[in-house]
Enzyme design. Structure first.
Site, PDB file in Angstrom:
ATOM      1  N   SER A 167       0.840  -1.202   0.000  1.00  0.00           N
ATOM      2  CA  SER A 167       0.000   0.000   0.000  1.00  0.00           C
ATOM      3  C   SER A 167       0.881   1.261   0.000  1.00  0.00           C
ATOM      4  O   SER A 167       1.760   1.397  -0.839  1.00  0.00           O
ATOM      5  CB  SER A 167      -0.967  -0.043   1.187  1.00  0.00           C
ATOM      6  OG  SER A 167      -2.039   0.847   1.005  1.00  0.00           O
ATOM      7  N   ASP A 294      -9.673  -6.001  -4.791  1.00  0.00           N
ATOM      8  CA  ASP A 294      -9.235  -4.932  -3.890  1.00  0.00           C
ATOM      9  C   ASP A 294     -10.227  -3.776  -3.960  1.00  0.00           C
ATOM     10  O   ASP A 294     -10.491  -3.236  -5.029  1.00  0.00           O
ATOM     11  CB  ASP A 294      -7.846  -4.478  -4.332  1.00  0.00           C
ATOM     12  CG  ASP A 294      -7.140  -3.613  -3.298  1.00  0.00           C
ATOM     13  OD1 ASP A 294      -7.815  -2.838  -2.602  1.00  0.00           O
ATOM     14  OD2 ASP A 294      -5.896  -3.700  -3.218  1.00  0.00           O
ATOM     15  N   HIS A 322      -7.190  -5.980  -0.279  1.00  0.00           N
ATOM     16  CA  HIS A 322      -6.033  -5.087  -0.162  1.00  0.00           C
ATOM     17  C   HIS A 322      -4.988  -5.611   0.820  1.00  0.00           C
ATOM     18  O   HIS A 322      -3.946  -4.990   0.992  1.00  0.00           O
ATOM     19  CB  HIS A 322      -6.497  -3.692   0.263  1.00  0.00           C
ATOM     20  CG  HIS A 322      -5.478  -2.615   0.042  1.00  0.00           C
ATOM     21  ND1 HIS A 322      -4.936  -2.323  -1.189  1.00  0.00           N
ATOM     22  CD2 HIS A 322      -4.862  -1.757   0.916  1.00  0.00           C
ATOM     23  CE1 HIS A 322      -4.057  -1.349  -1.083  1.00  0.00           C
ATOM     24  NE2 HIS A 322      -3.992  -0.984   0.186  1.00  0.00           N
TER      25      HIS A 322
END
EC number: 3.1.1.-
Length: 343
Positions: A167, A294, A322
């Protein structure tokens, strides 16, 4: 004939029992790992109680690159066939978490990499995990990435590592790649903010969260660590929002772990434009892992990232949210090993 059938049935029965014992052992090992991670999370929660005050100040409630797609075929817990760590010149993986997470989120990947004979290393970025810095004081990407940078600074000159960023941890490994290209063998972006020069990490999430300017003015998740008359210093989603964005395919026990362990996200590093040069960052070997279920960083956005800032290779994980280290750890593990073996 009847004796032969009975003999075959007995053999099949013993095989079934052996399989059941193997499955039970795997479940027991996974449960032990999770209990250890949960124990660490509880300890972290106790340590971070002093930050509750700051949290309460929230307002309101194409190319020649490789492509691989995986579901989770590696779910029996066995190692990747034909893999030998002895053939690798670089065995150190530095795992860098994303916004709100900490080193704790990698617990399944740490175990699987160690079982493969590799050396996983985790860092808690500033104000994350067990790093008890108040997130309200973290204003730059340099501040936020300091634990990672210090590790690389102290790495022996002849050593190299493989960086893995999840991320917004992608911005930190991009920053590290700009600082220490000679120490980084490969950089792997896992559904991550693989930003281009002059881009802000937050910009990558604009499709889900709106523009940075709008978010700074209107978001109900903002934290005003210096008072409401000053600019916001961080943000943190409510638990239901986090579950929907990050963990829509993750096991319940891992969601419970995350709900106890997530920390506020410092806003400054997210809003900072990253400077990356062709001479340093551009020489790095980059790989991207896309997560196809996601909801925080949609597959379309991830595809745009690899199209605009093309990496050497792209891998895709079907059925992953995610947080692939929770929802599809075996597939992620297999991809990391595959990339490590690329000469």
């Amino acid at each position: 004939m009847g004796n032969k059938i009975m003999s075959m049935m007995k053999k099949d029965g013993s095989k079934s029992k052996r399989m059941n014992r193997s499955q039970r052992k795997q479940l027991a090992d996974e449960e032990l790992l999770h209990r250890r991670a949960l124990s660490m999370a509880i300890h972290q929660t106790q340590l971070s109680q002093r930050f509750d005050g700051s949290m309460s100040r929230r307002v309101g409630s194409t190319s020649t690159r490789k492509h691989r797609t995986l579901s989770d075929p590696f779910s029996n817990g066995k190692q990747v066939p034909d893999f030998s760590s002895e053939s690798l010149t670089v065995k150190k993986f530095v795992l860098v978490h994303g916004e709100g997470f900490g080193a704790w989120c990698w617990y399944k990947i740490i175990a699987s990499l160690e079982e493969s004979g590799l050396s996983p290393i985790t860092v808690d970025l500033t104000g994350s995990g067990f790093n008890m810095t108040d997130t309200n004081t973290v204003s730059t990407l340099e501040d936020y990435s300091k634990p990672l940078i210090e590790y690389l600074e102290n790495l022996p000159q002849e050593d190299k590592v493989i960086l893995v960023g999840h991320s917004t941890g992608g911005a930190s490994i991009s920053y590290a790649l700009e600082r220490f290209p000679e120490k980084i063998s490969k950089a792997i972006f896992v559904c991550a903010t693989m930003v281009s020069n002059g881009q802000r990490p937050f910009d990558v999430f604009s499709q889900e969260l709106g523009s940075a300017e709008k978010f700074m003015k209107e978001s109900q998740f903002l934290i005003y660590g210096n008072g409401k008359d000053e600019p916001p210093t961080g943000f943190m989603f409510e638990k239901q929002h986090m579950k929907g964005l990050y963990f829509n395919q993750s096991p319940n026990k891992d969601i419970a772990l995350a709900m106890m362990s997530m920390r506020p996200v410092p806003l400054g590093p997210m809003m900072e434009k990253v400077t990356l040069t062709a001479e340093r960052y551009g020489k790095g070997r980059r790989f991207y892992v896309q997560t196809l279920d996601d909801l925080a960083l949609s597959p379309d956005v991830q595809e745009k990232l690899v199209r605009e800032n093309s990496p050497e290779g792209v891998y895709k994980i079907k059925g992953s949210d995610h947080s692939p280290f929770f929802s599809k750890p075996q597939s992620l593990h297999k991809i990391l090993l595959e990339i490590a073996q690329i000469p």
